[in-house]
Design an enzyme around this catalytic site. Structure first.
Site, PDB file in Angstrom:
ATOM      1  N   LYS A 192     -43.144   3.189  -6.490  1.00  0.00           N
ATOM      2  CA  LYS A 192     -41.854   2.780  -5.932  1.00  0.00           C
ATOM      3  C   LYS A 192     -41.525   1.358  -6.367  1.00  0.00           C
ATOM      4  CE  LYS A 192     -40.256   0.781  -2.225  1.00  0.00           C
ATOM      5  NZ  LYS A 192     -39.052   0.180  -2.827  1.00  0.00           N
ATOM      6  N   GLU A 267     -51.256  -7.322  -2.036  1.00  0.00           N
ATOM      7  CA  GLU A 267     -51.086  -8.547  -2.836  1.00  0.00           C
ATOM      8  C   GLU A 267     -49.846  -9.233  -2.290  1.00  0.00           C
ATOM      9  OE1 GLU A 267     -53.160  -9.625  -4.956  1.00  0.00           O
ATOM     10  OE2 GLU A 267     -54.156  -7.981  -5.976  1.00  0.00           O
ATOM     11  N   CYS A 301     -45.953 -15.250  -7.570  1.00  0.00           N
ATOM     12  CA  CYS A 301     -46.778 -15.518  -6.386  1.00  0.00           C
ATOM     13  C   CYS A 301     -47.757 -16.659  -6.618  1.00  0.00           C
ATOM     14  CB  CYS A 301     -47.523 -14.242  -6.012  1.00  0.00           C
ATOM     15  SG  CYS A 301     -48.414 -13.560  -7.415  1.00  0.00           S
ATOM     16  N   GLU A 402     -43.630 -20.215   1.381  1.00  0.00           N
ATOM     17  CA  GLU A 402     -43.444 -19.886  -0.030  1.00  0.00           C
ATOM     18  C   GLU A 402     -41.948 -19.944  -0.340  1.00  0.00           C
ATOM     19  OE1 GLU A 402     -43.972 -15.711  -0.965  1.00  0.00           O
ATOM     20  OE2 GLU A 402     -45.018 -16.246  -2.790  1.00  0.00           O
TER      21      GLU A 402
END
Ligand code: NAD
Length: 499
Positions: A192, A267, A301, A402
């Site tokens: 997906k 992750e 990331c 983040e």
């Protein structure tokens, strides 16, 4: 354009962006429209122009894809490892053959410059080749036993149907990190992509189809996370979920997966520190720091969020970094002159601006960037200038959360202990970097950092044969390396009584 601003370029016309790209769902070996007939428009983040359309699936489509994967599982799991390896090698070769076309689509839907798109796809092909070979080496072993009257055989068998859920920032790499080990292990999968980046993904899935993956072994379900993603996680058919996404999404997936105790590889987000010691070579650090702060416009990331620099070289570092950042060429990713593209969407740019405003309100200073590049062309896309914030302090959002945008913030360190304490003062633990001339000193610091990957004098912790993943709230489990394959395998102990 003011002389102290980055050089900004963009082509007048967009080659290839004719809106004709089309992605459909791939279920049980057939390309099909969504059950509801819904589609979603995919737009170029640099211009807002139509790139193409994709079928937009719902829970029913996700269920069909899972059922197809379930039906294909016994056959694929029982296929000889050599046969699976040959198919995977063929898929990797097809991806390489088509790299230009796939890269172009990836640039148009995601925004990254064409060379970065090519690099991503080439690495994905390498990942598929690597797992093709790793899959041939899945062995078992005899274990010692307490009694001479028994034998213990330990096998590793495919876990079953794997849900492979991917974000929009590296749609092809992160697909390959999940799909390749799953197929190599003998699992079947439903992939997906993020709703905004399904087009290049569909072309890659086509490579697997044409390489000879049997019907149902690989399926593509496109649709929103809260519908299609949710179904892939909650439905008991999937036995493992591999997802890359935000920490918030990871938390939700953990809760959903708890219902049927799924195997999880998460992750998730990062808040990456770059430690620059007083003996670091600035000529080496500055290009590395600029690249890792702004590659893919910081939407990675393992991007540098916090620069923790020795006070004695802080000013020189900030000046040199800002000068280099000002020279970066921003524009449409298909323009061969361009090094950095737009942000992916409005939300990402709004969060970036919010983090900068918060830092300024708390005493931070913009050393470079801090605005949308001037010019009408840039008003159509989600452009933002690479930004360096000086005089950062721990309470700023940019130091705690983040950003996932082109912002790095600099703060001063007084000692190695101070650097370690600051670096670890976050719930995240994906990556960290240390730059200095004394390797032993760097190593001692690296050993104390709470991160799944630490780069010493390098600005990337990604390595095909090494595990990639996070500590703390950055995730669970690992991708790449043998660890990526192990996540798709279940140990089975067969204890045999002898007469
Ligand atoms: P996201 O969490 O919004 O979405 C990621 C994927 O999860 C998408 O396909 C989405 O549709 C799906 N999803 C969302 N809700 C779901 C649900 N309830 N159930 C199942 N699936 C669901 O993330 P994003 O905005 O696409 O990507 C950015 C995030 O990904 C950042 O936080 C970034 O740090 C992280 N990321 C992590 C790594 C890593 O390796 N640790 C790598 C790249 C990106």
């Amino acid at each position: 354009m003011a002389a102290d601003r980055p050089a900004v370029t963009a082509p007048e016309r967009l080659p290839g962006a004719d809106g004709s790209e089309h992605a459909r769902l791939f279920v049980g070996g057939e390309w099909r429209d969504a059950a509801s007939g819904r589609t979603v428009e995919i737009r170029d983040p640099a211009t807002g122009e139509l790139v193409g359309r994709a079928a937009l699936g719902n829970r029913d489509d996700a269920r069909s894809a899972l059922e197809a994967a379930q039906a294909a599982f016994p056959g694929w799991a029982a296929a000889p490892a050599d046969e699976r390896a040959a198919i995977l090698h063929r898929a990797a070769a097809l991806v390489r053959d088509r790299i230009e076309a796939i890269a172009r689509v990836l640039t148009l839907e995601q925004g990254k410059p064409l060379p970065d798109a090519r690099k991503e796809i080439a690495f994905a092909a390498d990942v598929v080749d690597y797992y093709a070979e790793e899959g041939r080496r899945i062995g078992g072993e005899w274990r010692p036993t307490a009694s001479t009257a028994v034998r213990s055989l330990v096998l590793r068998q495919p876990v079953g149907v794997v849900a492979a859920i991917v974000p929009w920032n590296y749609p092809i790499d992160l697909l390959s990190w999940k799909l390749a080990p799953a197929l190599a292990a003998g699992c079947t999968a439903v992939a997906k992509p993020a709703t905004g980046t399904p087009l290049a993904t569909a072309r890659v899935i086509e490579c697997f189809e044409q390489a000879g993956v049997p019907a149902g072994a690989v399926n593509l379900a496109i649709g929103p996370g809260h519908e299609v993603g949710d179904e892939l996680v909650t439905n008991p058919i999937s036995r493992a979920v591999k997802i890359t996404g935000s920490t918030e999404t990871g938390r939700r997936v953990m809760r959903l997966a708890a219902r049927h105790i799924k195997r999880l590889t998460l992750e998730l987000g990062g808040q990456t520190p770059l430690i620059i010691l007083d003996d670091a070579d600035l000529d080496r650090v500055v290009p590395a720091a600029v690249r890792r702060s702004y590659s893919n416009m910081g939407q990675i990331c393992i991007a540098v969020n916090r620069v923790l620099v020795a006070g004695s070289i802080e000013r020189d570092f900030v000046d040199a970094f800002a000068e280099r950042a000002r020279g970066l060429r921003i524009g449409h990713g298909l323009d061969p002159e361009v090094e950095y593209g737009p942000l992916f969407n409005e939300a990402t740019r709004a969060r970036t601006v919010g983090h900068i405003e918060d830092a300024l309100a708390r005493g931070g200073r913009v050393a470079t960037g801090g605005r949308v590049p001037p010019g009408a062309t840039y008003e159509r896309g989600w452009f933002y200038e690479p930004t360096l914030l000086a005089d950062a302090s721990p309470e700023m959002l940019v130091m705690r959360e983040e950003t996932f945008g082109p912002v790095a913030a600099v703060t001063r360190i007084r000692s190695d202990d101070d650097a370690v304490a600051l670096a670890n003062a976050t719930p995240y633990g994906l990556a960290a970097y240390v730059f200095g001339s004394d390797l032993e000193r760097c190593l001692r610091i690296a050993e104390r950092l709470e991160a799944g990957g630490v780069g010493i004098n390098v600005n990337d912790v990604t390595e095909l044969q090494a595990p990639f993943g996070g500590w703390k709230e950055s995730g669970i489990g690992r991708e790449l390396g043998p660890e990526g394959l192990m996540a798709c395998l279940e140990p089975k102990h067969i204890r045999i009584g002898l007469t």
